[in-house]
Design an enzyme around this catalytic site. Structure first.
Site, PDB file in Angstrom:
ATOM      1  N   ASP A  11     -50.144  -0.568  13.635  1.00  0.00           N
ATOM      2  CA  ASP A  11     -50.111  -1.954  14.080  1.00  0.00           C
ATOM      3  C   ASP A  11     -51.502  -2.551  13.930  1.00  0.00           C
ATOM      4  O   ASP A  11     -52.487  -1.827  13.829  1.00  0.00           O
ATOM      5  CB  ASP A  11     -49.748  -2.019  15.578  1.00  0.00           C
ATOM      6  N   ASP A  32     -46.080  -0.499  19.909  1.00  0.00           N
ATOM      7  CA  ASP A  32     -46.208  -0.804  21.332  1.00  0.00           C
ATOM      8  C   ASP A  32     -45.014  -1.555  21.900  1.00  0.00           C
ATOM      9  O   ASP A  32     -44.842  -1.625  23.108  1.00  0.00           O
ATOM     10  CB  ASP A  32     -47.498  -1.598  21.603  1.00  0.00           C
ATOM     11  N   ASP A  45     -40.210  -1.438  18.388  1.00  0.00           N
ATOM     12  CA  ASP A  45     -40.849  -0.388  17.575  1.00  0.00           C
ATOM     13  C   ASP A  45     -40.190   0.968  17.788  1.00  0.00           C
ATOM     14  O   ASP A  45     -40.466   1.914  17.048  1.00  0.00           O
ATOM     15  CB  ASP A  45     -42.336  -0.268  17.929  1.00  0.00           C
TER      16      ASP A  45
END
Length: 997
Positions: free
Chosen positions: A405, A713, A717
């Site tokens: 990310d 997070d 996901d």
């Protein structure tokens, strides 16, 4: 079934408690009126939520009635005073539950002696004890048998202590996993506390991905949907509102947001009862442990087979008159040797066979993995990584790609608004509302205050304003506060009709509100280009609404300019709405209402800066050197993604940024499965990606043979984290759903910590390989020496007690020394370990064979040529034999001691590099050497050894020390790249091919 189990446990506990205090088991017969200072009882609250009794909630006056009875406030929560929290815990219990007591030390002790080899040794010890007492008398005859018993007991205790310490380690890690940090409202402000500190009466805000921390009742919210599969076993998503207000602990928030009032905690919830009735299994075996157990079993079978063959040969030698005692006298003569003497002779032969089994079984291999994993997990905690699944430790060492990310992982997640445009004008400074027309600034502040899941708390006694929420929300709310926004005042003037929570697919969220003058406004906020595409008008500099068509390129240019500066672009838009077109105000119709997303009027565009984390570029460079490709997958604009990727070193300046190196999620999504697999290898940056795009990328990379680590997070996901070989969730910004789906939690949300996990993963594998090389050298050398000596002369130079001592110090202390080698930078200069790469590499085979051949040659030379060494010609034949065997034993141990240095660096010439920094290794070497001196010089009668003079000690040290230059010379021997197992299979494959032909 789960609910039924919980009810049974609960009934049993209530029955038990009923005998200890006055508890009414059936609240419908005689409900308690109050609990101390509160107007409602513990059992009433538990029954209401557990049985979904809406009628009971109505009887208590609804949520408002519970507010009074629990002395709390639905807006500001409980006071938060220490006395109030303690009183609530005393009345309603704490949010903890009794966990099953783990296995005690005595259980591990009981399990550790139930090893087949140890049982055989105990039998041999008893027989040896009886034989010794019978032949030499009680005073001296117990030495051999007693020594074996002592050595076996020492092995049992060491194994038990090691396993017990490991279980305590895992218990602490599991406790850390369960200690979830969450927000509550106390005294009007949001504060983060441990889930264990929740009390009845607390008001808890819930958002997507959160775990419901305790039983409670819905207060308010929008589109709140709960996944109750953890409690009901059904994967159906349940929507919560005033008609279905009960929330159960342990469930996950699937959508929307809301507030809940806590009514039951800990053991008074079904979740607490379930947790109390089950114990978390900490006996997980990793793939590497399974493989090593298989290796140890295979070697043990080989050793047992060799021992049986040696037993048969020695028995045959004995009864055919080829076995002689140290004086040269034949031990068995047909018709002359008594039955008792023959039995004694056979028992001695049996002891030799048992000794061969002892030396063959590498008991230290599984122990080495346990020590390595336990040590690594503890150290990884210090490096801000909490391991949830043991197998992730070793798998991380094989990772070939990391899909990371951007926000919070590569960047600091400390967002601030640094640029703002309103009415085609750039605001300078960005928070100066006076540069906007009054109508425009009012609408912008209205959109900021109402269309948010964050909050602003202004202390009554003055002081700094506290802003809470996600980092993006905090940045926008802080910008609003700087513009003069009165958060509570703006929200109190509007009635929220409906909320469309922010969605990671649409990348925007909206809210419909009714003002005091009955006007209805619909506000949208989200990714700038997404919101802009729905706008048909904008506010000009004079505060008038103008068509946006001719100015669309101008606004797109603003977004591109911000993105090029690595700013996250967020746009605000609104539209007035006819009150008559709003569905009736009953909740059901409003819940079903889809907020209009078209004909929006653009209000403002802001650029939010999220600076890169310090050290990220260095971490990315380390990954590249280690053969690990870092790919950035973000929901941000493609230009922002390129700018951040360049700043972090994922893209080099001037690098190719065309497809497929840099690609948008929708473009990748549109490809066929086969095309995705081909393109995935080339992707470095994926912008404007949805969680599903991340999942597709992970699948494509894995199909292409990559070992994929994924950071995430958000709740969405979870599929990608599950699909990846290693899922890494964020400890600070990560939702509970993401954490539950991950293998490792990065406690500081830092990409540098991800790289540290890679280092530790490689270290686990490398340390275990070091110990395998070391352990197998010991076993192979000792096995060959004893087998050759036994078959040729009928006696062995290394007896059971001595080999048990070698096993003890080599298995336990050796494993501890090599398993705790810290990771080095050298590990990050190698290619990742392949999925199917053999545990024992050709380099290890070369080192092992060189050392084993040297030890076998030199020690057998002493065994068979001792008569040629003047140093060994002391005393009678029996003493000379003991002196020779003592020298062989001492030299053998010192060879292993110096070989530990060689095992530290299997493929490097300088084996002493970094030795002074590893204090534990040096301490273990020192302790082992001192213990060996004690064994030889002071405990000789227990180990069947005699004292050595300084010349023989010097000779033993020289023999051991020579293994070091020999190892260095051996490293110049070239090794084939093809694994030995494949090379050994080739002749059979060729034969099979020829036969088939």
């Amino acid at each position: 079934m789960i609910r039924a189990h919980a009810q049974v446990v609960r009934a049993a506990m209530l029955f038990k408690l009923a005998g200890q205090r006055d508890i009414v088991l059936d609240p419908s017969l005689s409900p308690p009126i109050s609990t101390g200072d509160y107007g409602i009882g513990l059992e009433q609250l538990s029954t209401m939520v557990r049985d979904n009794k809406l009628s009971a909630l109505d009887d208590y006056g609804g949520v408002k009635g519970l507010e009074d009875k629990l002395s709390t406030n639905l807006e500001t929560g409980v006071s938060g005073e220490v006395d109030d929290i303690v009183k609530r815990k005393n009345s309603f219990g704490s949010n903890t539950y009794p966990t099953k007591k783990g296995k005690g030390f005595w259980s591990f002790l009981w399990e550790s002696w139930q090893d087949l080899t140890l049982i055989i040794l105990i039998i041999a010890a008893v027989v040896s004890l009886a034989l010794g007492i019978k032949t030499e008398g009680l005073k001296e005859g117990w030495y051999d048998g007693g020594s074996i018993v002592f050595a076996v007991l020492l092995v049992i205790f060491v194994t038990a202590i090691s396993d017990y310490r490991q279980s305590l380690q895992f218990k602490n890690l599991n406790a850390e996993k369960r200690n979830i940090q969450l927000e509550v409202i106390r005294g009007g402000r949001r504060e983060k506390i441990s889930i264990f500190d929740i009390v009845v009466g607390d008001v808890v805000p819930l958002k997507i991905g959160d775990q419901v921390p305790a039983d409670g009742v819905f207060i308010s919210g929008h589109s709140l949907a709960i996944d109750e599969s953890s409690m009901t076993g059904e994967s159906k998503i349940v929507h919560k509102d005033k008609k279905s207000p009960f929330l159960l602990a342990g469930c996950k928030v699937a959508d929307g947001f809301g507030y809940m009032l806590i009514t039951g905690v800990g053991i008074n919830t079904e979740w607490g009862l379930l947790m109390a009735s089950i114990s978390e299994d900490t006996g997980e075996e990793t793939p590497l442990q399974v493989r090593l157990n298989g290796v140890a079993t295979f070697i043990g079978i080989v050793g047992l087979s060799v021992a049986v063959a040696v037993l048969a040969i020695l028995v045959l030698r004995y009864f055919t008159g080829h076995t002689k005692d140290p004086d040269g006298k034949v031990q068995f003569v047909g018709g002359k040797t008594s039955f008792s003497e023959a039995v004694d002779g056979v028992i001695e032969i049996f002891t030799i066979a048992v000794t061969i089994v002892v030396v063959a079984v590498p008991e230290g291999l599984p122990l080495a993995v346990t020590l390595t994993l336990a040590y690594s997990m503890r150290k990884m905690m210090a490096d801000k990584a909490l391991v949830r699944r043991l197998s992730a430790c070793e798998t991380m060492g094989s990772a070939t790609t990391i899909c990371s990310d951007k926000t919070g992982t590569l960047t600091l997640n400390q967002m601030t608004v640094v640029e703002a445009y309103a009415g085609k004008k750039k605001l300078n400074p960005p928070s100066d509302a006076s540069q906007m027309k009054k109508e425009l600034s009012t609408l912008v502040i209205e959109g900021v205050a109402v269309n948010t899941t964050g909050s602003v708390f202004a202390p009554k006694e003055g002081g700094n304003v506290e802003v809470s929420g996600s980092p993006t929300e905090k940045a926008i709310l802080s910008w609003g506060v700087e513009m003069g926004m009165k958060f509570d005042a703006v929200r109190s003037e509007a009635i929220i009709l409906h909320v469309c929570p922010f969605n990671s697919e649409k990348k925007r969220g909206g809210v419909a509100l009714q003002l005091s003058n009955s006007d209805v406004h619909i506000h949208w906020k989200g990714a700038a280009e997404m919101v802009l595409s729905s706008c048909t008008h904008f506010f000009d500099l004079d505060g008038c609404v103008q068509p946006i068509k001719n100015e669309m390129s101008f606004f797109k240019g603003i977004i591109d300019d911000m993105a090029a500066k690595s700013l996250r672009c967020v746009a605000f838009a609104y539209r007035p709405y006819d009150r008559n077109d709003v569905p009736n105000t009953n909740e059901e119709e409003l819940e079903q209402w889809t907020l209009p997303e078209d004909d929006l009027i653009l209000l403002a565009i802001v650029g939010i800066k999220d600076p890169c984390r310090p050290g990220v570029d260095e971490a990315v460079r380390l990954c590249a050197a280690a053969g690990v490709k870092v790919r950035m997958v973000t929901g941000d604009n493609i230009q922002t993604a390129i700018a951040i990727a360049t700043e972090c070193g994922i893209l080099s300046p001037g690098a190719d940024t065309t497809e497929p190196v840099v690609i948008e999620g929708r473009a990748f999504r549109a490809l066929s499965e086969k095309e995705q697999e081909e393109v995935a290898k080339k992707i470095t940056v994926m912008g404007r990606s949805s969680p599903n795009d991340k999942l597709l990328l992970v699948r494509a990379l894995r199909k292409g043979g990559d070992v994929v680590a994924v950071t995430g997070d958000g709740t969405n996901d979870a599929p990608a984290l599950n699909e990846a070989d290693i899922g890494l969730s964020m400890g600070i910004s990560g939702t509970e759903v993401a954490k539950e789906s991950s293998d490792i939690i990065i406690l500081d949300d830092n990409f540098s910590s991800v790289v540290k996990v890679v280092r530790w993963g490689r270290s686990v594998y490398a340390n275990i390989q070091k110990f395998i090389q070391f352990q197998l050298t010991v076993n192979v050398a000792a096995l060959i020496i004893n087998v050759v000596a036994a078959v040729s002369s009928g006696s062995i130079p290394l007896n059971a007690v001595q080999l048990l001592w070698v096993n003890l110090i080599m298995d336990t202390l050796g494993a501890l020394a090599l398993a705790t080698e810290p990771p080095t930078n050298q590990l990050m200069r190698r290619a990742p370990v392949g999925r199917r790469e053999p545990l024992v590499t050709n380099v290890m085979w070369r080192n092992l064979i060189v050392q084993a051949l040297y030890q076998v040659a030199i020690l057998l030379a002493f065994n068979f040529g001792s008569s040629n060494f003047s140093l060994l010609k002391e005393g009678n034949l029996e003493h000379q034999n003991k002196l020779k065997n003592t020298l062989i034993f001492n030299a053998f141990v010192l060879c292993q001691l110096f070989n530990e240095f060689n095992a530290r660096k299997p493929d490097e010439l300088n084996v002493f590099k970094g030795i002074t920094s590893n204090h534990l290794f040096m301490g273990i070497i020192g302790v082992t050497f001192v213990l060996q001196i004690v064994i030889i010089e002071f405990l000789g009668k227990f180990t069947t050894t005699v004292r050595l003079n300084w010349k023989l000690w010097l000779l033993s040290v020289a023999i051991g020390l020579f293994s070091w230059p020999l190892a260095v010379i051996g490293k110049f021997i070239p090794v084939p790249k093809t694994p030995l197992s494949k090379m050994l299979r080739r002749p059979f494959q060729r034969f099979r091919t020829a036969r088939n032909a």
